[in-house]
Design a protein around this motif. Structure first.
Motif, PDB file in Angstrom:
ATOM      1  N   ASN A 154       0.841  -1.127  -0.012  1.00  0.00           N
ATOM      2  CA  ASN A 154       0.007  -0.012   0.097  1.00  0.00           C
ATOM      3  C   ASN A 154       0.924   1.255  -0.029  1.00  0.00           C
ATOM      4  O   ASN A 154       0.932   2.100   0.965  1.00  0.00           O
TER       5      ASN A 154
ATOM      6  N   LYS B 249     -17.215   4.179  -2.802  1.00  0.00           N
ATOM      7  CA  LYS B 249     -16.314   3.262  -3.301  1.00  0.00           C
ATOM      8  C   LYS B 249     -17.006   2.206  -4.446  1.00  0.00           C
ATOM      9  O   LYS B 249     -16.192   1.747  -5.183  1.00  0.00           O
TER      10      LYS B 249
ATOM     11  N   ALA C 152      -8.463   7.393  -2.917  1.00  0.00           N
ATOM     12  CA  ALA C 152      -8.540   6.385  -1.566  1.00  0.00           C
ATOM     13  C   ALA C 152      -8.753   7.229  -0.617  1.00  0.00           C
ATOM     14  O   ALA C 152      -9.841   6.978   0.301  1.00  0.00           O
TER      15      ALA C 152
ATOM     16  N   THR D   4      -7.808   2.159   0.756  1.00  0.00           N
ATOM     17  CA  THR D   4      -6.741   2.292   0.996  1.00  0.00           C
ATOM     18  C   THR D   4      -6.087   2.487  -0.423  1.00  0.00           C
ATOM     19  O   THR D   4      -6.772   1.966  -1.503  1.00  0.00           O
ATOM     20  N   ARG D   5      -4.855   3.127  -0.658  1.00  0.00           N
ATOM     21  CA  ARG D   5      -4.331   3.362  -2.073  1.00  0.00           C
ATOM     22  C   ARG D   5      -4.322   1.737  -2.887  1.00  0.00           C
ATOM     23  O   ARG D   5      -4.649   1.864  -3.919  1.00  0.00           O
TER      24      ARG D   5
ATOM     25  N   VAL E 235      -7.544   1.051  -4.427  1.00  0.00           N
ATOM     26  CA  VAL E 235      -7.841   1.757  -5.767  1.00  0.00           C
ATOM     27  C   VAL E 235      -6.805   1.492  -6.718  1.00  0.00           C
ATOM     28  O   VAL E 235      -7.302   1.206  -8.010  1.00  0.00           O
TER      29      VAL E 235
END
Lengths: 242, 628
Positions: free
Chosen positions: A186, B39, B65, B71-72, B75
């Motif tokens: 992440n 989302k 995000a 969370t990134r 995405v």
């Protein structure tokens, strides 16, 4: 699950052995409780079922299904350890070996590796017929306590689920699709995330191979005395029956 | 790693030379806000970002995000899954040439060469000034007018080197892609735009779908019926899903209706992606009202208030037309609250645009995609009819199926049941392409033989016919008597004709590269096994195969079919298995055992070629003739 549902017990068979189950249990959950081992790689106790490695493929009512996601059904006849299914599973494990770069002799997970142990259990003892894909994946050593060698990753996603559901973090996730589908972190790299070496996702039981590496603790237990040097993978489940 | 022919790689992750301009955070916030920071609308958000900034850059992923509470990496998981989304900048004009086997046989290579020549970039590249990207994409549903291309949202069809040059030069001169269609593009109606870009090629109109269709006659009847009566009518008609799997439509509706949850959904699968299929394209263009009518009837039958029309990203040129139809029907009281004045009959539809992923034609993957996730199939059970979109009971049917349902409610179950054959009732749209005189759409009752169809389309010199696209069956002349029904040759509609000049192994290799490109990658056998199958076929093509390799193909195919998680992996070995069965000589001819029992599969010359180029010198040991 409510108490009454849990009490709605029934039985089914795996390779002719009668297994007790209750509504809502998967075939694998019931088998584990009864001491019958069904090989698996992406499934792990305490994590959501994913059904992606397909190593737990069994035949239920004549159809091939993943035992980790398929609900147990009353009176169902399940085949588990047949030569045919063992061959299917060996093919799948071989595919995982050929998809990544698995150099067992120099891997610090050797002897503690579930992929390696599964290969032994399924009798993968000779050179295989599949081509090697020889990917070239970057090593991420950015984090002070953890290194990632995704060349050894088998995309089981156990780290993803452990980080999300147990640690409440979301350090890992899948990106890409098809043969390019990979576990990624992440952020730009692992140091960019909130990963900590004490996370459940980083524990040696979550990563089945040598992809998530805890720095400075390698080879603490000598090869020959490691988990799968002492017994076949799955023996602890099978011992429940004895 | 070999990933087929597509120069752009599986996810368009090719590095690019142009830089990403920093995107103002307020603009990302505005885009997310427009979709309620939801989302589940991730695909719409990413589409907007991609259209506007030509890529989904890392900094925009962080921003998206934070607005959507993800969370990134979540995405990024979506952004990197779909072919039409890119993490690196695409050109302001992106040219996607359709790379289907039919396009290849119709002169794709020459068209590619023209574009490369005029634009000054190679396939898979973006020009340094960021003006153009040139790439290929799998079948875009235009096989009856190949070679075809998408230029941003504009379709170009029946390309020749000459028309390609004219188009490329106009683009180079700074003209907008729309101007390639008409100078008066802005004045044209949505329907005019669609039919100027893409021919319908309706060659034979049948009684149900392409003949005269009275307006909303089915819906008018349905509002006077109880939901159970509607379901009974659809069930009694014998209608089965027209997407390929052929599940009984009435039963599907009955299952969904019996679920006692407070929300139900009706989703139209307009994601026909099977190479060689384009029937839904024609229905979406010519019968969009009939489709929405069918969806509305299904909604009444199962008690759904919400619907989604999932349009494949390749058909983006039809979006405006379909949005217009939905809007018109809202205005006329045919969608929304109290439909046709019936108190409490409420239903509306949103259009969800896909982004280039064949797997999204699979029911569960399509639902995942509607939910804003990567297009991965869902674990079954539970089935969508009980736990589908957002966990609610969901009916997913294909375009043709909904259109049929509307007609059944108009003309009655008996009328439909009487057409076709036992077990395969009514008519079917066949999309015919390849080596024949009249490629296009044929609406015929089930039960015709392949030979009868070939006579109709002017394809009697066919040597092989692919029925049902790559996941279907390829048959040879000795099987042309077989019938187009669910019980014999089942098909979602694709009929691809190949004459005796075509190389069967080239076709099979193309189809395997297609499946490698389109596998979602979720499960091991499909993700990895298909790559092995493709490599094995290449071995046959190069003449490096042993007879044992035929057993290897069968064995590996068996494992993939048996252990895969969804229909893609369960059918992806079909191009190999059906040609091994129906064209065994093709394989045996190129897999003779060598005299010494060993066949050299290692070519030292190609193995050292990379090193040779880097070192800029030849090998004294391995180069046989140093003067070459």
């Amino acid at each position: 699950m409510s108490g009454t549902e849990k009490e709605t017990g029934f039985t089914f068979t795996i390779d002719g052995v009668e297994i007790k189950a209750h509504a809502g249990q998967t075939i694998m959950e019931a088998a584990d409780a009864a001491g019958v081992y069904i090989p698996r790689l992406c499934d792990h106790e305490g994590l959501r079922h994913q059904g992606s490695c397909r190593v737990c493929t069994v035949k239920a009512g004549g159809r091939s299904v993943a035992a980790c996601t398929q609900p147990a059904a009353p009176g169902q006849a399940v085949e588990n350890e047949t030569p045919h299914l063992t061959k299917m599973r060996r093919d799948l494990v071989e595919m995982l070996f050929h998809e990544g770069n698995h150099l067992c002799p120099i891997c610090e997970a050797s002897g503690n590796c579930e992929l390696q142990a599964m290969a032994y259990r399924l009798d993968m003892t000779e050179a295989t017929k599949f081509p090697y894909l020889e990917p070239c994946r970057a090593l991420d050593a950015s984090h002070p306590d953890i290194a990632l060698d995704t060349n050894r990753c088998i995309s089981c996603g156990r780290c993803i689920r452990a980080s999300q559901d147990v640690d409440g973090k979301g350090v890992f996730g899948y990106v890409g699709r098809g043969i390019h589908r990979r576990v990624a972190v992440n952020g730009e790299n692992l140091a960019d995330t909130d990963a900590q070496v004490s996370d459940h996702a980083m524990s040696s039981e979550v990563c089945p191979v040598g992809c998530i590496i805890r720095k400075r603790v390698g080879f603490a237990v000598p090869i020959g005395e490691r988990e799968f040097d002492k017994g076949l993978i799955g023996h602890e489940i099978e011992e429940k029956r004895k | 790693m070999d990933n087929g022919r597509n120069g752009a790689g599986a996810n368009g992750l090719t590095a690019s030379s142009c830089n990403v301009a920093p995107v103002p955070q307020s603009e990302i916030a505005a885009i997310c806000e427009r979709f309620g920071n939801d989302k589940h609308r991730m695909l719409d958000i990413l589409h907007d970002v991609q259209d506007r900034y030509r890529c989904i850059a890392p900094s925009t992923m962080d921003a998206i995000a934070s607005h959507t509470d993800l969370t990134r990496i979540e995405v990024e998981g979506v952004a990197s899954f779909y072919s039409f989304l890119s993490l690196t900048p695409k050109g302001r004009v992106t040219i996607r040439l359709c790379d289907d086997i039919v396009d290849r046989f119709c002169g794709l290579d020459d068209v590619v060469a023209v574009f490369e020549d005029v634009l000054g970039i190679k396939l898979g590249e973006t020009s340094a000034d960021g003006a153009f990207s040139l790439e290929t994409t799998p079948c875009i549903g235009m096989c009856d007018q190949a070679p075809a291309a998408m230029v941003n949202n504009v379709m170009l069809t029946s390309l020749t080197p000459e028309t390609a040059r004219t188009a490329a030069e106009a683009l180079m001169a700074g003209q907008a892609p729309e101007s390639l269609v008409s100078d008066r593009f802005n004045e044209l109606s949505a329907h005019e735009r669609a039919v100027r870009m893409v021919e319908n090629n309706i060659r034979h109109a049948g009684a149900v779908l392409l003949g005269p269709v009275p307006e909303d006659a089915g819906l008018n009847n349905a509002v006077g019926m109880r939901p159970s009566q509607i379901i009974n009518a659809v069930e009694e008609s014998g209608l089965r899903g027209c997407g390929g799997a052929g599940f009984t439509t009435g039963r599907k509706w009955r299952f969904a209706a019996s679920e006692k949850l407070d929300r139900h959904f009706v989703i139209c699968n307009a994601d026909e992606g099977e190479p060689g299929t384009f029937k839904d394209r024609v229905l979406l263009t010519e019968r969009p009202h009939l489709l929405v009518e069918g969806m509305t009837i299904a909604a009444r039958a199962v008690g759904a208030r919400e619907g989604i029309l999932y349009l494949r990203g390749e058909y983006v040129y039809l979006r405006e037309l379909l949005e217009g139809v939905l809007e018109e029907r809202r205005r006329r009281g045919l969608l929304g609250k109290d439909i046709l004045g019936v108190k409490g009959f409420e239903f509306d539809i949103r259009l969800q645009l896909g982004a280039g992923a064949y797997i999204c034609g699979e029911e569960g993957a399509l639902i995942s995609s509607c939910e804003g996730l990567p297009g991965e199939p869902k674990t079954r059970p539970p089935f969508p009819v009980s736990r589908g979109y957002l966990g609610y009971p969901t009916v997913v049917n294909n375009v043709e199926t909904f259109c049929h349902a509307a007609r059944i409610l108009d003309q009655g179950a008996k009328w439909f049941h009487a057409m076709g054959t036992e077990g395969s009732h009514g008519t079917k749209l066949f999309s015919v392409c390849g080596d024949c005189l009249n490629p296009g759409i044929y609406e015929l009752p089930y039960g015709h033989s392949v030979w009868e169809l070939l006579e109709m389309v002017g394809g009697t010199d066919a040597a092989a016919v692919q029925v049902g696209g790559p996941s279907g069956t390829m048959i040879g002349r000795d099987s042309f008597h077989r019938k187009l029904t669910f019980d014999d040759l089942a098909t979602g509609g694709a009929i691809i004709i190949f004459n005796g000049q075509r190389n069967i192994l080239e076709i099979v290799e193309y189809y395997m590269s297609f499946f490698v490109h389109e596998s979602c990658g979720y499960c091991t056998p499909c993700r990895v096994g298909n790559v092995f199958l493709q490599k094995a076929i290449q071995k046959f093509q190069k003449g490096l195969a042993n007879p044992e390799d035929i057993d290897y193909l069968k064995d590996l195919s068996g494992t993939i079919i048996e252990t895969s998680r969804c229909g893609l992996g369960m059918t992806s070995p079909n191009p190999i298995l059906s040609t091994l069965k129906n064209f065994p000589l093709v394989y045996s001819a190129v897999s003779k055992p060598s005299k010494d029992g060993i066949r050299d599969t290692f070519d030292i010359q190609s193995a050292i070629d990379g090193a040779r180029k880097i070192a800029k010198r030849r090998s004294y040991i391995f180069d046989k003739d140093f003067t070459q």
